[in-house]
Structure formats: structure tokens, C-alpha cells
Scaffold this active site. Structure first.
Site, PDB file in Angstrom:
ATOM      1  N   GLY A 138      -2.694 -14.948   3.234  1.00 56.32           N
ATOM      2  CA  GLY A 138      -1.324 -15.005   3.731  1.00 56.32           C
ATOM      3  C   GLY A 138      -1.006 -13.757   4.523  1.00 56.32           C
ATOM      4  O   GLY A 138      -1.662 -12.718   4.365  1.00 56.32           O
TER       5      GLY A 138
ATOM      6  N   GLN B 138       3.929  -7.293   8.453  1.00 54.81           N
ATOM      7  CA  GLN B 138       2.578  -6.707   8.453  1.00 54.81           C
ATOM      8  C   GLN B 138       2.002  -6.566   9.860  1.00 54.81           C
ATOM      9  O   GLN B 138       1.016  -5.870  10.055  1.00 54.81           O
ATOM     10  CB  GLN B 138       1.623  -7.551   7.588  1.00 54.81           C
ATOM     11  CG  GLN B 138       1.978  -7.528   6.110  1.00 54.81           C
ATOM     12  CD  GLN B 138       0.998  -8.360   5.316  1.00 54.81           C
ATOM     13  OE1 GLN B 138       1.175  -9.565   5.188  1.00 54.81           O
ATOM     14  NE2 GLN B 138      -0.055  -7.728   4.831  1.00 54.81           N
TER      15      GLN B 138
ATOM     16  N   CYS C 265      -4.094  -7.198  -0.829  1.00 53.94           N
ATOM     17  CA  CYS C 265      -3.204  -7.333   0.328  1.00 53.94           C
ATOM     18  C   CYS C 265      -3.902  -6.761   1.558  1.00 53.94           C
ATOM     19  O   CYS C 265      -4.532  -5.700   1.472  1.00 53.94           O
ATOM     20  CB  CYS C 265      -1.911  -6.565   0.064  1.00 53.94           C
ATOM     21  SG  CYS C 265      -0.756  -6.574   1.432  1.00 53.94           S
ATOM     22  N   LEU C 266      -3.773  -7.453   2.694  1.00 60.27           N
ATOM     23  CA  LEU C 266      -4.388  -6.958   3.937  1.00 60.27           C
ATOM     24  C   LEU C 266      -3.820  -5.596   4.331  1.00 60.27           C
ATOM     25  O   LEU C 266      -4.489  -4.837   5.029  1.00 60.27           O
ATOM     26  CB  LEU C 266      -4.170  -7.961   5.075  1.00 60.27           C
ATOM     27  CG  LEU C 266      -4.881  -9.318   4.919  1.00 60.27           C
ATOM     28  CD1 LEU C 266      -4.441 -10.276   6.012  1.00 60.27           C
ATOM     29  CD2 LEU C 266      -6.398  -9.148   4.920  1.00 60.27           C
TER      30      LEU C 266
ATOM     31  N   HIS D 197       3.934 -13.267  -3.177  1.00 59.04           N
ATOM     32  CA  HIS D 197       3.459 -12.037  -2.538  1.00 59.04           C
ATOM     33  C   HIS D 197       4.031 -11.909  -1.123  1.00 59.04           C
ATOM     34  O   HIS D 197       4.530 -10.849  -0.735  1.00 59.04           O
ATOM     35  CB  HIS D 197       1.923 -12.081  -2.518  1.00 59.04           C
ATOM     36  CG  HIS D 197       1.253 -10.938  -1.833  1.00 59.04           C
ATOM     37  ND1 HIS D 197       0.386 -10.089  -2.482  1.00 59.04           N
ATOM     38  CD2 HIS D 197       1.287 -10.511  -0.545  1.00 59.04           C
ATOM     39  CE1 HIS D 197      -0.058  -9.175  -1.619  1.00 59.04           C
ATOM     40  NE2 HIS D 197       0.468  -9.413  -0.438  1.00 59.04           N
ATOM     41  N   GLU D 198       3.965 -13.012  -0.360  1.00 56.48           N
ATOM     42  CA  GLU D 198       4.418 -12.952   1.043  1.00 56.48           C
ATOM     43  C   GLU D 198       5.935 -12.832   1.123  1.00 56.48           C
ATOM     44  O   GLU D 198       6.458 -12.101   1.964  1.00 56.48           O
ATOM     45  CB  GLU D 198       3.923 -14.177   1.826  1.00 56.48           C
ATOM     46  CG  GLU D 198       2.407 -14.346   1.877  1.00 56.48           C
ATOM     47  CD  GLU D 198       1.637 -13.090   2.279  1.00 56.48           C
ATOM     48  OE1 GLU D 198       2.158 -12.294   3.091  1.00 56.48           O
ATOM     49  OE2 GLU D 198       0.524 -12.892   1.776  1.00 56.48           O
TER      50      GLU D 198
ATOM     51  N   HIS E 227       6.936  -9.347   0.645  1.00 53.31           N
ATOM     52  CA  HIS E 227       6.793  -8.535   1.865  1.00 53.31           C
ATOM     53  C   HIS E 227       8.087  -8.550   2.685  1.00 53.31           C
ATOM     54  O   HIS E 227       8.470  -7.539   3.276  1.00 53.31           O
ATOM     55  CB  HIS E 227       5.665  -9.076   2.749  1.00 53.31           C
ATOM     56  CG  HIS E 227       4.299  -8.521   2.448  1.00 53.31           C
ATOM     57  ND1 HIS E 227       4.015  -7.177   2.487  1.00 53.31           N
ATOM     58  CD2 HIS E 227       3.132  -9.140   2.140  1.00 53.31           C
ATOM     59  CE1 HIS E 227       2.722  -6.997   2.201  1.00 53.31           C
ATOM     60  NE2 HIS E 227       2.168  -8.167   1.970  1.00 53.31           N
TER      61      HIS E 227
END
Ligand code: NI
Length: 155
Positions: A46, A51, A88-89, A130-131, A134
Site C-alpha cells: 500500500g 509518502q 512501511c516503504l 496502516h494507510e 498515514h
């Protein structure tokens, strides 16, 4: 379409709250297309717009069962609990177990502005949570389960 740079922990933008999308126009479509390409290139599950440096409530997701675009997403129901490792990226090389609901229901708009409802369990529920975190400036490192510490995946 273009790959966008993924910002990493330490960049203050990741702690900011994203604003709702109001215009469902060509610019949004371009952002979504770029985010999709960036997600697959980075082999993530995701990606949230913040991000890639855009403070709008836009998320793309693919946990292996299909690609989804969630605009202005909101969790409308959450059931149960799961404690699983998460990464996480924007926090490369680190992971840790978080506490998340086991099943969530999310309502979100698509790129045309139409509202849809999505249900996710397991990895998909974690990814939705999670997203959406963000979009509110929260990283998974702030959601670690009690007694859990951040681990390094290069160790
Ligand atoms: Ni993330």
C-alpha cells in the site's frame, strides 16, 4: 505516468494530516497512476499520497488480491484484534508487530468520486489501517504492540 520518490522517516511531511480530495479531475488521475506505478515498483502492499509528498487523502492498495484506489477513506467498522509484523516503504529496513483490528470495513471514493465500501481481513485489514493512519500523520512505529520493539530486517 511517472515514478515518484518515496519520502522516508525523518521527513516532517510524514507527520502532517492530509486534506480531503475535492476535485476528481485529471490531476487526481495522474497522481493515482503515478502512485500505482510507484507502489508496484517498490513492491509494497500500500502507498499513501503523503509518502510521495502530496498531502491529500489518497491511498492505493494491493495485498495480492487486486488493486484498489481509496480516496477520502474512512473506517466505518472494526472487529477483533490481530498482532502481526508490519513494515512501511517510508521506514525501510525496519519492522515490528502492531495491534490492529482483525476485520475492517472502509468506505472510500473512487477516482470518479463514487462512494464504495470495502471489507478487509488479515493483511488487508492491516493495510487499510496502516494507510489511513498515514493520512493522519501516524506511522506504524507509533502502533507497536505492548512489549514490542522495532526490529531491523538487515540484522
Ligand atoms: Ni506505510
Amino acid at each position: 505516468m511517472a515514478l515518484r520518490n518515496i519520502v522516508t522517516e525523518g521527513d516532517p511531511i510524514l507527520a502532517k494530516k492530509s486534506r480531503p480530495v475535492e476535485k476528481f479531475d485529471g490531476r487526481l488521475a495522474e497522481l493515482l497512476d503515478d502512485m500505482k506505478q510507484t507502489l508496484y515498483h517498490a513492491e509494497g502492499a500500500g502507498l499513501a499520497a503523503v509518502q510521495v509528498g502530496v498531502l491529500r487523502r489518497v491511498v492505493v492498495v494491493d495485498v495480492g488480491d487486486g488493486y484498489l484506489e481509496l480516496i477520502n477513506p474512512e473506517i466505518i467498522d472494526a472487529q477483533g484484534e490481530q498482532r502481526e509484523n508490519e513494515g512501511c516503504l517510508s521506514v525501510p529496513g525496519k519492522y515490528g508487530a502492531t495491534l490492529r483490528p482483525a476485520v475492517v470495513k472502509v468506505k472510500a471514493q473512487n477516482r470518479e468520486g463514487k462512494w464504495c465500501v470495502y471489507q478487509g481481513e488479515g493483511l488487508k485489514a492491516r493495510c487499510f489501517c496502516h494507510e489511513i493512519d498515514h493520512l493522519d500523520g501516524i506511522l506504524f512505529t507509533q502502533r507497536l504492540a505492548p512489549g514490542e520493539t522495532l526490529q531491523s530486517s538487515n540484522a
